[in-house]
Scaffold this motif. Sequence first.
Motif, PDB file in Angstrom:
ATOM      1  N   THR A  24      87.566  36.373  55.836  1.00 41.45           N
ATOM      2  CA  THR A  24      86.606  35.319  55.449  1.00 41.45           C
ATOM      3  C   THR A  24      85.785  34.956  56.748  1.00 41.45           C
ATOM      4  N   ASP A  25      84.491  34.751  56.292  1.00 44.92           N
ATOM      5  CA  ASP A  25      83.720  34.007  57.464  1.00 44.92           C
ATOM      6  C   ASP A  25      83.812  32.712  57.345  1.00 44.92           C
ATOM      7  N   PHE A  26      84.632  31.986  58.007  1.00 46.19           N
ATOM      8  CA  PHE A  26      84.950  30.338  57.753  1.00 46.19           C
ATOM      9  C   PHE A  26      83.383  29.694  58.275  1.00 46.19           C
ATOM     10  N   GLU A  27      82.943  30.162  59.152  1.00 49.83           N
ATOM     11  CA  GLU A  27      81.691  29.566  59.752  1.00 49.83           C
ATOM     12  C   GLU A  27      80.577  29.550  58.688  1.00 49.83           C
ATOM     13  N   ALA A  28      80.373  30.753  58.097  1.00 51.99           N
ATOM     14  CA  ALA A  28      79.258  30.813  57.106  1.00 51.99           C
ATOM     15  C   ALA A  28      79.662  30.100  55.996  1.00 51.99           C
ATOM     16  N   LEU A  29      80.965  29.903  55.471  1.00 49.41           N
ATOM     17  CA  LEU A  29      81.302  28.901  54.475  1.00 49.41           C
ATOM     18  C   LEU A  29      81.120  27.558  54.923  1.00 49.41           C
ATOM     19  N   GLN A  30      81.405  27.076  56.000  1.00 47.92           N
ATOM     20  CA  GLN A  30      80.986  25.763  56.581  1.00 47.92           C
ATOM     21  C   GLN A  30      79.782  25.509  56.314  1.00 47.92           C
ATOM     22  N   ARG A  31      78.754  26.200  56.928  1.00 51.59           N
ATOM     23  CA  ARG A  31      77.420  25.993  56.798  1.00 51.59           C
ATOM     24  C   ARG A  31      76.758  26.046  55.584  1.00 51.59           C
ATOM     25  N   GLU A  32      77.217  26.915  54.685  1.00 51.50           N
ATOM     26  CA  GLU A  32      76.966  26.669  53.291  1.00 51.50           C
ATOM     27  C   GLU A  32      77.250  25.259  52.741  1.00 51.50           C
ATOM     28  N   LEU A  33      78.597  24.856  52.754  1.00 49.09           N
ATOM     29  CA  LEU A  33      79.035  23.780  52.356  1.00 49.09           C
ATOM     30  C   LEU A  33      78.386  22.547  52.825  1.00 49.09           C
ATOM     31  N   SER A  34      77.885  22.692  54.079  1.00 47.15           N
ATOM     32  CA  SER A  34      77.232  21.280  54.794  1.00 47.15           C
ATOM     33  C   SER A  34      75.764  21.452  54.523  1.00 47.15           C
ATOM     34  N   ASN A  35      75.221  22.517  53.970  1.00 49.76           N
ATOM     35  CA  ASN A  35      73.803  22.645  53.785  1.00 49.76           C
ATOM     36  C   ASN A  35      73.009  22.678  55.008  1.00 49.76           C
ATOM     37  N   GLN A  36      73.513  23.497  55.912  1.00 51.71           N
ATOM     38  CA  GLN A  36      72.843  23.733  57.149  1.00 51.71           C
ATOM     39  C   GLN A  36      72.027  24.986  56.834  1.00 51.71           C
ATOM     40  N   PRO A  37      70.781  25.072  57.604  1.00 51.59           N
ATOM     41  CA  PRO A  37      69.877  26.084  57.438  1.00 51.59           C
ATOM     42  C   PRO A  37      70.583  27.400  58.080  1.00 51.59           C
ATOM     43  N   PRO A  38      70.424  28.480  57.628  1.00 57.44           N
ATOM     44  CA  PRO A  38      71.125  29.746  58.084  1.00 57.44           C
ATOM     45  C   PRO A  38      70.418  30.145  59.637  1.00 57.44           C
ATOM     46  N   THR A  39      71.403  30.511  60.362  1.00 55.77           N
ATOM     47  CA  THR A  39      70.720  31.095  61.584  1.00 55.77           C
ATOM     48  C   THR A  39      71.350  32.413  61.833  1.00 55.77           C
ATOM     49  N   SER A  40      70.627  33.417  62.563  1.00 56.70           N
ATOM     50  CA  SER A  40      70.930  34.781  62.641  1.00 56.70           C
ATOM     51  C   SER A  40      71.745  34.585  64.193  1.00 56.70           C
ATOM     52  N   SER A  41      72.552  35.609  64.405  1.00 54.02           N
ATOM     53  CA  SER A  41      73.140  35.534  65.586  1.00 54.02           C
ATOM     54  C   SER A  41      72.157  35.839  67.134  1.00 54.02           C
ATOM     55  N   ASN A  42      70.944  36.513  66.881  1.00 54.95           N
ATOM     56  CA  ASN A  42      69.931  36.769  67.767  1.00 54.95           C
ATOM     57  C   ASN A  42      68.995  35.392  67.802  1.00 54.95           C
ATOM     58  N   GLY A  43      69.045  34.578  67.274  1.00 54.74           N
ATOM     59  CA  GLY A  43      68.298  33.442  67.285  1.00 54.74           C
ATOM     60  C   GLY A  43      67.001  33.666  66.498  1.00 54.74           C
TER      61      GLY A  43
END
Length: 59
Positions: A24-43
């Motif tokens: 489970t990618d908890f960081e992605a889940l937290q971003r989704e739940l907090s409505n933060q824009p998606p970011t990729s690992s290379n910026g």
Amino acid sequence: MGRGRAKAKQTKVARELKYSTHHTDFEALQRELSNQPPTSSNGEDPFDEEAYEDDDYRR
């Protein structure tokens, strides 16, 4: 009649979901739940259309 195979398959799938471990990618889940824009690992912006100009599958 005939429901035995379907029920057996449903039971098998339910057991796999219950007892198997999944990453489970908890960081992605937290971003989704907090409505933060998606970011990729290379910026880079993952929705940048120019990045897909050479992608033959998008045409």
